[in-house]
Write a protein that holds these residues in place. Sequence first.
Motif, PDB file in Angstrom:
ATOM      1  N   GLY A 168       0.813  -1.207   0.000  1.00 21.04           N
ATOM      2  CA  GLY A 168       0.000   0.000   0.000  1.00 21.04           C
ATOM      3  C   GLY A 168       0.846   1.256   0.000  1.00 21.04           C
ATOM      4  O   GLY A 168       0.501   2.263  -0.641  1.00 21.04           O
ATOM      5  N   THR A 169       1.983   1.210   0.694  1.00 20.63           N
ATOM      6  CA  THR A 169       2.908   2.342   0.691  1.00 20.63           C
ATOM      7  C   THR A 169       3.508   2.540  -0.691  1.00 20.63           C
ATOM      8  O   THR A 169       3.593   3.670  -1.198  1.00 20.63           O
ATOM      9  N   TRP A 170       3.917   1.458  -1.331  1.00 25.74           N
ATOM     10  CA  TRP A 170       4.439   1.542  -2.698  1.00 25.74           C
ATOM     11  C   TRP A 170       3.388   2.155  -3.631  1.00 25.74           C
ATOM     12  O   TRP A 170       3.711   3.004  -4.468  1.00 25.74           O
ATOM     13  N   SER A 171       2.151   1.718  -3.486  1.00 24.48           N
ATOM     14  CA  SER A 171       1.093   2.229  -4.355  1.00 24.48           C
ATOM     15  C   SER A 171       0.902   3.730  -4.178  1.00 24.48           C
ATOM     16  O   SER A 171       0.733   4.465  -5.164  1.00 24.48           O
ATOM     17  N   ALA A 172       0.946   4.184  -2.922  1.00 25.40           N
ATOM     18  CA  ALA A 172       0.773   5.613  -2.662  1.00 25.40           C
ATOM     19  C   ALA A 172       1.867   6.448  -3.322  1.00 25.40           C
ATOM     20  O   ALA A 172       1.640   7.581  -3.750  1.00 25.40           O
ATOM     21  N   VAL A 173       3.066   5.871  -3.422  1.00 23.87           N
ATOM     22  CA  VAL A 173       4.211   6.603  -3.966  1.00 23.87           C
ATOM     23  C   VAL A 173       4.286   6.488  -5.491  1.00 23.87           C
ATOM     24  O   VAL A 173       4.590   7.473  -6.185  1.00 23.87           O
ATOM     25  N   PHE A 174       3.965   5.316  -6.047  1.00 24.98           N
ATOM     26  CA  PHE A 174       4.276   5.046  -7.452  1.00 24.98           C
ATOM     27  C   PHE A 174       3.045   4.905  -8.359  1.00 24.98           C
ATOM     28  O   PHE A 174       3.213   4.657  -9.554  1.00 24.98           O
ATOM     29  N   LYS A 175       1.851   5.058  -7.823  1.00 27.62           N
ATOM     30  CA  LYS A 175       0.674   4.831  -8.663  1.00 27.62           C
ATOM     31  C   LYS A 175       0.579   5.854  -9.796  1.00 27.62           C
ATOM     32  O   LYS A 175       0.288   5.504 -10.946  1.00 27.62           O
ATOM     33  N   THR A 176       0.838   7.114  -9.495  1.00 29.19           N
ATOM     34  CA  THR A 176       0.672   8.158 -10.513  1.00 29.19           C
ATOM     35  C   THR A 176       1.690   8.009 -11.638  1.00 29.19           C
ATOM     36  O   THR A 176       1.335   8.019 -12.826  1.00 29.19           O
ATOM     37  N   ALA A 177       2.970   7.857 -11.277  1.00 28.52           N
ATOM     38  CA  ALA A 177       4.029   7.831 -12.297  1.00 28.52           C
ATOM     39  C   ALA A 177       4.130   6.488 -13.011  1.00 28.52           C
ATOM     40  O   ALA A 177       4.433   6.438 -14.203  1.00 28.52           O
ATOM     41  N   TRP A 178       3.875   5.385 -12.291  1.00 23.00           N
ATOM     42  CA  TRP A 178       4.127   4.066 -12.857  1.00 23.00           C
ATOM     43  C   TRP A 178       2.881   3.183 -12.931  1.00 23.00           C
ATOM     44  O   TRP A 178       2.962   2.047 -13.384  1.00 23.00           O
ATOM     45  N   GLY A 179       1.753   3.665 -12.441  1.00 20.73           N
ATOM     46  CA  GLY A 179       0.525   2.875 -12.505  1.00 20.73           C
ATOM     47  C   GLY A 179       0.483   1.720 -11.534  1.00 20.73           C
ATOM     48  O   GLY A 179      -0.303   0.779 -11.714  1.00 20.73           O
ATOM     49  N   PHE A 180       1.323   1.783 -10.475  1.00 18.06           N
ATOM     50  CA  PHE A 180       1.403   0.668  -9.521  1.00 18.06           C
ATOM     51  C   PHE A 180       0.282   0.794  -8.493  1.00 18.06           C
ATOM     52  O   PHE A 180       0.287   1.691  -7.662  1.00 18.06           O
ATOM     53  N   ALA A 181      -0.668  -0.157  -8.536  1.00 18.85           N
ATOM     54  CA  ALA A 181      -1.797  -0.129  -7.605  1.00 18.85           C
ATOM     55  C   ALA A 181      -1.713  -1.225  -6.562  1.00 18.85           C
ATOM     56  O   ALA A 181      -2.625  -1.395  -5.760  1.00 18.85           O
ATOM     57  N   GLY A 182      -0.622  -1.977  -6.557  1.00 22.91           N
ATOM     58  CA  GLY A 182      -0.456  -3.090  -5.629  1.00 22.91           C
ATOM     59  C   GLY A 182       0.251  -4.233  -6.320  1.00 22.91           C
ATOM     60  O   GLY A 182       0.394  -4.258  -7.535  1.00 22.91           O
ATOM     61  N   ARG A 183       0.708  -5.198  -5.541  1.00 27.17           N
ATOM     62  CA  ARG A 183       1.433  -6.335  -6.096  1.00 27.17           C
ATOM     63  C   ARG A 183       0.474  -7.236  -6.867  1.00 27.17           C
ATOM     64  O   ARG A 183      -0.544  -7.696  -6.329  1.00 27.17           O
ATOM     65  N   ALA A 184       0.802  -7.488  -8.121  1.00 27.44           N
ATOM     66  CA  ALA A 184      -0.027  -8.333  -8.978  1.00 27.44           C
ATOM     67  C   ALA A 184       0.852  -8.934 -10.069  1.00 27.44           C
ATOM     68  O   ALA A 184       1.874  -8.371 -10.444  1.00 27.44           O
ATOM     69  N   TYR A 185       0.443 -10.100 -10.573  1.00 25.61           N
ATOM     70  CA  TYR A 185       1.209 -10.780 -11.619  1.00 25.61           C
ATOM     71  C   TYR A 185       0.300 -11.740 -12.371  1.00 25.61           C
ATOM     72  O   TYR A 185      -0.806 -12.026 -11.956  1.00 25.61           O
TER      73      TYR A 185
END
Length: 333
Positions: A168-185
């Motif tokens: 969730g912390t990663w998502s808050a930081v990287f969602k806008t620039a990289w589209g990261f909304a959480g760990r998924a594969y």
Amino acid sequence: MPTLYLNEQGTRLGKKDERLIILRGQELINDIPVIKVDRVIVMGQGVQVSHAAIVFLAQRGIPLIFTTQSGGSQKAMVSAGLGNNAALRLAQCRIVDNPHLAVPLVQAIVVGKVANQIQLLERYGSDWGGMGLRAKQTMQHVIQQTQHMPDIEQLRGLEGAGAAAYWGTWSAVFKTAWGFAGRAYRPTPDPLNALLSFGYTLLLNDLMTAVQALSFDPYLGVFHTVQFGRPSLALDLEEEFRPCIVDRMVLDVLDAGLLQMSNFSRTEKGFLLNDRARKSFIQAYEQRMQTPIRYQGTGNNEPMRRVLLLQTQHLARVLQGEEPRYQPYVWRD
């Protein structure tokens, strides 16, 4: 060159005397003494390996690993086999088959992973604001609960709660620039997940080599359930190393501006790195794995790849009753 990566499609691996040779048609691209190679990873169906090279590597106990061209998953592994320590595999089977015996190991796996995730947030999260602080508090609570939880399924749930706070912390930081909304594969929905999945596959290849070198069965684990084709033990051992090797490396790559959105392409299988980015990431991974770090088990500086082997040896001693409890590797700068 501990690991030889072959990812250029249209090439062929052969042997000549005590050397591995890489050819494109009749052109010699590289000539490597086998003594300098610990494992060979073949990425993609467009890379051929001669029968003589396969036998040559197997006779010398050098694993030959086949993955997809993107490196996203391991498809096959040719090695000398499980090894001759049948007593270790019997001990492994006993703990896998007895949840009561497995609980202390699962607790250690969860504590090691979450502790290293906290370490990463403390190192990189100073600019991430209150989100990082709240995540660390949640994860510290997970560690406290884990140490007193006697049920494996609930331990998996605690690990999931820690992961939700962490990602969730990663998502808050990287969602806008990289589209990261959480760990998924499968498929990877954004470039950061593509990087993480690729890095975890490289790390899993190293751990598969370590567990088989010690005569473990890589498919019998305790935290990851036993499923057909799943290398559960290697995945168990990988948990504590994911944050301090792969996650850390991804953040370093982003901080240095080494990869851009243009280094990725979107396919039906999700986002993939292009060839140039993949080679750069492999180089960064190999540099990380050869870098000495302080290892708590010996008190010495050891290359990270050797730490994987030392931790696997530690687990073997625990399962055979030579040491009382598994102690996960916890990253300290």
